[in-house]
Scaffold this motif. Structure first.
Motif, PDB file in Angstrom:
ATOM      1  N   ASN A  74       0.842  -1.193   0.000  1.00 21.02           N
ATOM      2  CA  ASN A  74       0.000   0.000   0.000  1.00 21.02           C
ATOM      3  C   ASN A  74       0.880   1.247   0.000  1.00 21.02           C
ATOM      4  O   ASN A  74       0.475   2.299   0.455  1.00 21.02           O
ATOM      5  CB  ASN A  74      -0.973   0.012   1.192  1.00 21.02           C
ATOM      6  CG  ASN A  74      -0.247  -0.084   2.527  1.00 21.02           C
ATOM      7  OD1 ASN A  74       0.974   0.011   2.609  1.00 21.02           O
ATOM      8  ND2 ASN A  74      -1.006  -0.279   3.602  1.00 21.02           N
ATOM      9  N   HIS A  75       2.109   1.101  -0.494  1.00 23.30           N
ATOM     10  CA  HIS A  75       3.085   2.181  -0.492  1.00 23.30           C
ATOM     11  C   HIS A  75       3.093   2.989  -1.785  1.00 23.30           C
ATOM     12  O   HIS A  75       3.965   3.841  -1.969  1.00 23.30           O
ATOM     13  CB  HIS A  75       4.496   1.620  -0.257  1.00 23.30           C
ATOM     14  CG  HIS A  75       4.689   1.001   1.089  1.00 23.30           C
ATOM     15  ND1 HIS A  75       5.876   0.433   1.494  1.00 23.30           N
ATOM     16  CD2 HIS A  75       3.838   0.867   2.138  1.00 23.30           C
ATOM     17  CE1 HIS A  75       5.745  -0.031   2.725  1.00 23.30           C
ATOM     18  NE2 HIS A  75       4.506   0.211   3.133  1.00 23.30           N
ATOM     19  N   LEU A  76       2.156   2.738  -2.682  1.00 21.07           N
ATOM     20  CA  LEU A  76       2.219   3.366  -4.010  1.00 21.07           C
ATOM     21  C   LEU A  76       1.020   4.255  -4.303  1.00 21.07           C
ATOM     22  O   LEU A  76       0.733   4.537  -5.470  1.00 21.07           O
ATOM     23  CB  LEU A  76       2.343   2.283  -5.093  1.00 21.07           C
ATOM     24  CG  LEU A  76       3.608   1.424  -5.020  1.00 21.07           C
ATOM     25  CD1 LEU A  76       3.565   0.318  -6.067  1.00 21.07           C
ATOM     26  CD2 LEU A  76       4.861   2.266  -5.199  1.00 21.07           C
ATOM     27  N   PHE A  77       0.343   4.747  -3.265  1.00 18.93           N
ATOM     28  CA  PHE A  77      -0.885   5.519  -3.489  1.00 18.93           C
ATOM     29  C   PHE A  77      -0.721   7.019  -3.262  1.00 18.93           C
ATOM     30  O   PHE A  77      -1.692   7.751  -3.272  1.00 18.93           O
ATOM     31  CB  PHE A  77      -2.014   4.975  -2.603  1.00 18.93           C
ATOM     32  CG  PHE A  77      -2.431   3.584  -2.971  1.00 18.93           C
ATOM     33  CD1 PHE A  77      -2.894   3.296  -4.238  1.00 18.93           C
ATOM     34  CD2 PHE A  77      -2.353   2.549  -2.044  1.00 18.93           C
ATOM     35  CE1 PHE A  77      -3.287   2.011  -4.589  1.00 18.93           C
ATOM     36  CE2 PHE A  77      -2.744   1.257  -2.388  1.00 18.93           C
ATOM     37  CZ  PHE A  77      -3.213   0.996  -3.659  1.00 18.93           C
ATOM     38  N   SER A  78       0.500   7.477  -3.072  1.00 16.68           N
ATOM     39  CA  SER A  78       0.720   8.924  -2.990  1.00 16.68           C
ATOM     40  C   SER A  78       0.625   9.514  -4.389  1.00 16.68           C
ATOM     41  O   SER A  78       0.810   8.807  -5.391  1.00 16.68           O
ATOM     42  CB  SER A  78       2.101   9.220  -2.398  1.00 16.68           C
ATOM     43  OG  SER A  78       3.123   8.830  -3.299  1.00 16.68           O
ATOM     44  N   PRO A  79       0.335  10.820  -4.518  1.00 19.14           N
ATOM     45  CA  PRO A  79       0.237  11.420  -5.865  1.00 19.14           C
ATOM     46  C   PRO A  79       1.491  11.217  -6.699  1.00 19.14           C
ATOM     47  O   PRO A  79       1.408  10.917  -7.892  1.00 19.14           O
ATOM     48  CB  PRO A  79       0.004  12.908  -5.552  1.00 19.14           C
ATOM     49  CG  PRO A  79      -0.669  12.913  -4.215  1.00 19.14           C
ATOM     50  CD  PRO A  79      -0.041  11.777  -3.454  1.00 19.14           C
ATOM     51  N   GLU A  80       2.652  11.340  -6.071  1.00 25.21           N
ATOM     52  CA  GLU A  80       3.905  11.173  -6.804  1.00 25.21           C
ATOM     53  C   GLU A  80       4.054   9.747  -7.325  1.00 25.21           C
ATOM     54  O   GLU A  80       4.434   9.521  -8.478  1.00 25.21           O
ATOM     55  CB  GLU A  80       5.080  11.530  -5.892  1.00 25.21           C
ATOM     56  CG  GLU A  80       6.447  11.328  -6.537  1.00 25.21           C
ATOM     57  CD  GLU A  80       7.593  11.609  -5.577  1.00 25.21           C
ATOM     58  OE1 GLU A  80       8.742  11.313  -5.940  1.00 25.21           O
ATOM     59  OE2 GLU A  80       7.332  12.117  -4.463  1.00 25.21           O
ATOM     60  N   ARG A  81       3.727   8.769  -6.488  1.00 29.07           N
ATOM     61  CA  ARG A  81       3.906   7.373  -6.886  1.00 29.07           C
ATOM     62  C   ARG A  81       2.780   6.888  -7.788  1.00 29.07           C
ATOM     63  O   ARG A  81       2.964   5.959  -8.558  1.00 29.07           O
ATOM     64  CB  ARG A  81       4.061   6.494  -5.644  1.00 29.07           C
ATOM     65  CG  ARG A  81       5.345   6.819  -4.904  1.00 29.07           C
ATOM     66  CD  ARG A  81       5.522   6.003  -3.639  1.00 29.07           C
ATOM     67  NE  ARG A  81       6.734   6.413  -2.941  1.00 29.07           N
ATOM     68  CZ  ARG A  81       7.159   5.892  -1.793  1.00 29.07           C
ATOM     69  NH1 ARG A  81       6.436   4.939  -1.201  1.00 29.07           N
ATOM     70  NH2 ARG A  81       8.270   6.320  -1.237  1.00 29.07           N
TER      71      ARG A  81
END
Length: 269
Positions: A74-81
């Motif tokens: 669940n580490h890929l849900f930031s706007p950048e990622r």
């Protein structure tokens, strides 16, 4: 002179690297995932190989460096990622999870404010549910604590058990599993809104045909006797519900994760 056509050599299946977040210690994480990805590889005709870093942050670093192809995270849900192009295709059908801040059952602390100045252990700086959600709550309430990163959730609980930390930022699913495995009682001082379990995701570089084969193998496991047996064994190992399986997802269930980044303290985005 007659030329004989040689038979075409069978093409070796491509190897794809699969990196699940280190929710447990490395050995337990490998014991959980290796039988499952061997099954998926056999059914899909696509070779998956486990790639784990020493800590959850190290494993996520592989992902960000484009060294892996499939992830459970669940580490890929930031706007950048989000802009990296990873696609969600599945998740586990487990009950909702919560970010938590917990102490041992015999701790004198009964409110978050009583943790002021105390040591709080977290899995690592990449742990969205166990660290970012819970530490954001402490910041919101102006409760200063000494942050210790332990590499994974089991490491954080080891800090708590030994007395080196007075509280832990945790994922409720892992809290429950640890208490069942270790037989130790905990007190929950705070927990978040319900959240979905981690996502199965694929890199944009994986060809569609290989993605479909891997996706079908994961999602069909619960419909196959051998697959059900492996799922049940894996669930028992980490104390998940016995009917835990993989189900389809298009990523829309993870809105709460994306919303977190809109209001999170700058250092946690």
């Amino acid at each position: 002179m007659t030329l004989l056509a040689l038979p075409a050599l069978a093409q070796e299946p491509r190897t794809y690297y699969f990196s699940p977040v280190n929710q447990y210690g490395i050995e337990l994480t490998a014991r959980y995932w290796n039988p499952l990805i061997r099954y998926v590889s056999e059914r899909a005709g696509v070779r998956l190989q486990l790639k784990l870093g020493r800590t959850s942050a190290d494993t996520t670093a592989y992902v960000l460096a484009h060294e892996v192809d499939f992830v459970f995270t669940n580490h890929l849900f930031s706007p950048e990622r989000d802009r990296l192009g990873w696609k969600t295709f599945g998740r586990r059908n487990t009950p909702p999870i919560h970010s938590q801040i917990v102490v041992l059952a015999d701790s004198p602390a009964r409110t978050l404010e009583q943790l002021s100045g105390q040591t709080v252990a977290f899995p690592g700086p990449e742990a969205l549910v166990a660290y970012k959600f819970s530490y954001a709550e402490l910041i919101h309430r102006s409760v200063p604590v000494q942050v210790v990163f332990s590499g994974n959730m089991d490491g954080a609980f080891a800090q708590l058990s030994s007395g080196r930390a007075q509280a832990v930022g945790a994922n409720s699913q892992l809290t429950e599993g640890w208490t069942r495995r270790e037989g130790k009682a905990l007190r929950v001082l705070w927990q978040s809104q319900p959240l979905h379990d981690l996502a199965l995701m694929v890199s944009k570089n994986v060809p569609p045909a290989d993605l479909r084969a891997v996706e079908r193998a994961f999602l069909d496991m619960a419909r196959d006797p051998e697959g059900r047996k492996l799922l049940a064994s894996a669930a028992e190992l980490v104390k998940l519900p016995p009917d835990t399986a993989f189900v389809a997802s298009d990523g829309s269930e993870y809105g709460a994760y994306r919303s977190f980044y809109q209001n999170a303290p700058p250092g946690l985005r």
